[in-house]
Design a protein around this motif. Structure first.
Motif, PDB file in Angstrom:
ATOM      1  N   SER A  31       0.841  -1.195   0.000  1.00  0.00           N
ATOM      2  CA  SER A  31       0.000   0.000   0.000  1.00  0.00           C
ATOM      3  C   SER A  31       0.873   1.241   0.000  1.00  0.00           C
ATOM      4  O   SER A  31       1.935   1.265   0.637  1.00  0.00           O
ATOM      5  CB  SER A  31      -0.904   0.008   1.238  1.00  0.00           C
ATOM      6  OG  SER A  31      -1.517   1.275   1.411  1.00  0.00           O
ATOM      7  N   LEU A  32       0.414   2.280  -0.680  1.00  0.00           N
ATOM      8  CA  LEU A  32       1.168   3.533  -0.696  1.00  0.00           C
ATOM      9  C   LEU A  32       1.250   4.168   0.689  1.00  0.00           C
ATOM     10  O   LEU A  32       2.115   5.023   0.929  1.00  0.00           O
ATOM     11  CB  LEU A  32       0.540   4.512  -1.695  1.00  0.00           C
ATOM     12  CG  LEU A  32       0.637   4.140  -3.173  1.00  0.00           C
ATOM     13  CD1 LEU A  32       0.036   5.245  -4.039  1.00  0.00           C
ATOM     14  CD2 LEU A  32       2.081   3.881  -3.582  1.00  0.00           C
ATOM     15  N   ASP A  33       0.393   3.758   1.603  1.00  0.00           N
ATOM     16  CA  ASP A  33       0.452   4.276   2.971  1.00  0.00           C
ATOM     17  C   ASP A  33       1.747   3.862   3.667  1.00  0.00           C
ATOM     18  O   ASP A  33       2.183   4.507   4.625  1.00  0.00           O
ATOM     19  CB  ASP A  33      -0.735   3.762   3.793  1.00  0.00           C
ATOM     20  CG  ASP A  33      -2.068   4.302   3.286  1.00  0.00           C
ATOM     21  OD1 ASP A  33      -2.043   5.358   2.612  1.00  0.00           O
ATOM     22  OD2 ASP A  33      -3.108   3.665   3.544  1.00  0.00           O
ATOM     23  N   GLU A  34       2.378   2.779   3.174  1.00  0.00           N
ATOM     24  CA  GLU A  34       3.620   2.300   3.776  1.00  0.00           C
ATOM     25  C   GLU A  34       4.854   2.995   3.204  1.00  0.00           C
ATOM     26  O   GLU A  34       5.963   2.777   3.677  1.00  0.00           O
ATOM     27  CB  GLU A  34       3.775   0.794   3.514  1.00  0.00           C
ATOM     28  CG  GLU A  34       2.596  -0.066   3.923  1.00  0.00           C
ATOM     29  CD  GLU A  34       2.761  -1.490   3.425  1.00  0.00           C
ATOM     30  OE1 GLU A  34       3.875  -2.022   3.503  1.00  0.00           O
ATOM     31  OE2 GLU A  34       1.770  -2.066   2.933  1.00  0.00           O
ATOM     32  N   GLU A  57       7.659   5.749   1.949  1.00  0.00           N
ATOM     33  CA  GLU A  57       8.365   7.011   2.137  1.00  0.00           C
ATOM     34  C   GLU A  57       9.278   7.190   0.926  1.00  0.00           C
ATOM     35  O   GLU A  57      10.184   6.394   0.703  1.00  0.00           O
ATOM     36  CB  GLU A  57       9.185   6.999   3.421  1.00  0.00           C
ATOM     37  CG  GLU A  57       8.361   6.919   4.691  1.00  0.00           C
ATOM     38  CD  GLU A  57       9.219   6.909   5.937  1.00  0.00           C
ATOM     39  OE1 GLU A  57      10.444   7.121   5.803  1.00  0.00           O
ATOM     40  OE2 GLU A  57       8.682   6.679   7.025  1.00  0.00           O
ATOM     41  N   ARG A  87       3.513   8.116  -7.869  1.00  0.00           N
ATOM     42  CA  ARG A  87       2.370   7.508  -7.191  1.00  0.00           C
ATOM     43  C   ARG A  87       1.417   6.847  -8.190  1.00  0.00           C
ATOM     44  O   ARG A  87       0.853   5.777  -7.921  1.00  0.00           O
ATOM     45  CB  ARG A  87       1.635   8.560  -6.349  1.00  0.00           C
ATOM     46  CG  ARG A  87       2.494   9.160  -5.247  1.00  0.00           C
ATOM     47  CD  ARG A  87       1.703  10.108  -4.376  1.00  0.00           C
ATOM     48  NE  ARG A  87       0.775   9.392  -3.516  1.00  0.00           N
ATOM     49  CZ  ARG A  87       1.109   8.866  -2.344  1.00  0.00           C
ATOM     50  NH1 ARG A  87       2.351   8.949  -1.889  1.00  0.00           N
ATOM     51  NH2 ARG A  87       0.202   8.238  -1.619  1.00  0.00           N
ATOM     52  N   THR A 147       0.714   2.923  -8.077  1.00  0.00           N
ATOM     53  CA  THR A 147      -0.680   2.495  -7.946  1.00  0.00           C
ATOM     54  C   THR A 147      -1.007   1.436  -8.992  1.00  0.00           C
ATOM     55  O   THR A 147      -1.723   0.461  -8.713  1.00  0.00           O
ATOM     56  CB  THR A 147      -1.627   3.701  -8.092  1.00  0.00           C
ATOM     57  OG1 THR A 147      -1.364   4.633  -7.043  1.00  0.00           O
ATOM     58  CG2 THR A 147      -3.081   3.261  -8.021  1.00  0.00           C
TER      59      THR A 147
END
Length: 337
Positions: free
Chosen positions: A134-137, A139, A169, A173
């Protein structure tokens, strides 16, 4: 690419082997060329079929593709290869899973843990290599390189400094939607790309075949392999700063970990890509950039060198997506882009 590289197996094939190319015209052209250079390889087309080929050759064949996939299996079945000679769907799915860079990300954790336990971790890098779902992870820094789970020859690989943030991104994705995630790793100041080449037998024995040294762009795009003796390749790796004891440790540790992780799940060639880097505090080694569960250009380079004049007399050769030539005084093989 499949059509362009169709004759590539002829370079490692032995007398009596056969290579499938696209059509009868391609088969005739390839047969004539290699016969002129005393390379006794049979060429066949999709139209001839397995039974007719075996009858013409006077013996049966075992399929040996560049790498196994569902598409490869389907092509062999269409050619008429008997079902027992082709991996079943469960085996093909296992090979696909083990071929993912996600497997390599887990594998390197085990290798680095062993290195730490033996006081060798200061010489190795790669702890920043991880699989992200996930892009939430994520940096993002400029010195980050991203890789899709499945790709080859540098495709599906790009660095953070090559695109702006929205484009990064968007691309990542796409990796997540199509392949479930991606690899993020530090982009190191590379000095040398090299690989350790192995073969896993059907009985699970892992054999070290040798070293390969290759040239690739900073973003991972493959260029070519150097063809020379194993002694020369070892010296090349050591001269760039790899400690000989560490090199020997890596050979044996990879052999053991491959047996632990792959024996009886996969049989065939395996190439582990490594790199030497200089991050300002001396030479370090990334011990597992990726794992290739297939034939590769490094093993082909070993075959070409070991074959002596059989293959060298074909140089220079530039056709069908493959090149073999002398570059800066060295014999090289690579893709013709």
């Amino acid at each position: 690419m499949e059509k362009e590289l169709a004759t590539l197996p002829a370079w490692w094939g032995e007398e009596g082997d056969a290579v499938i190319v696209g059509c009868s015209e391609d088969a005739a052209t390839a047969s004539e060329f290699f016969a002129q250079h005393n390379k006794k390889i049979l060429f066949t087309s999709d139209e001839e079929g397995y039974d007719a080929l075996c009858k013409r050759a006077g013996h049966n064949f075992i399929p040996c593709p560049w790498g196994w996939s569902k598409a490869t299996a389907e092509r062999f079945l269409k050619f008429g290869v008997p079902v027992p000679l082709i991996p079943d769907n469960n085996s093909l799915e296992t090979i696909r899973s083990l071929s993912s860079r996600e497997f390599a990300a887990d594998y390197i954790k085990e290798l680095l843990a062993e290195a730490k336990g033996q006081g060798l971790s200061d010489m190795l890098v790669g702890s920043k290599m991880r699989f992200i779902h996930s892009l939430d992870e994520l940096e993002i820094t400029e010195r980050t390189i991203f890789k899709s789970p499945w790709s080859s020859s540098g495709r599906g690989v790009f660095s953070a400094d090559s695109l702006d943030a929205p484009s990064i991104r968007e691309k990542l994705t796409g990796f997540i939607k199509r392949q479930g995630g991606f690899i993020a790793d530090k982009l190191y100041n590379k000095i040398l790309d090299f690989a350790l080449e192995y073969n896993i037998s059907t009985g699970g024995e892992v054999t070290f075949l040798g070293f390969s040294v290759f040239v690739a762009g900073e973003n991972g795009y493959y260029g070519y392999n150097i063809v020379t003796s194993q002694a020369d390749l070892r010296d090349m790796i050591i001269s760039k700063g790899c400690n000989e004891d560490m090199l020997n440790w890596l050979i044996e540790t990879h052999r053991r970990l491959l047996h632990h992780g792959l024996a009886h799940k996969y049989s065939g060639p395996v190439g582990i890509d490594l790199l030497l880097a200089n991050e300002g505090n001396g030479i370090t080694i990334h011990p597992c950039i990726e794992i290739n569960l297939r034939m590769n250009m490094g093993i082909l380079a070993i075959c070409v060198n070991n074959s002596g004049e059989d293959n060298r007399m074909l140089v220079p050769y530039r056709s069908n997506g493959f090149t073999a030539e002398v570059k800066e005084g060295r014999l090289i093989i690579g893709y013709n882009r």
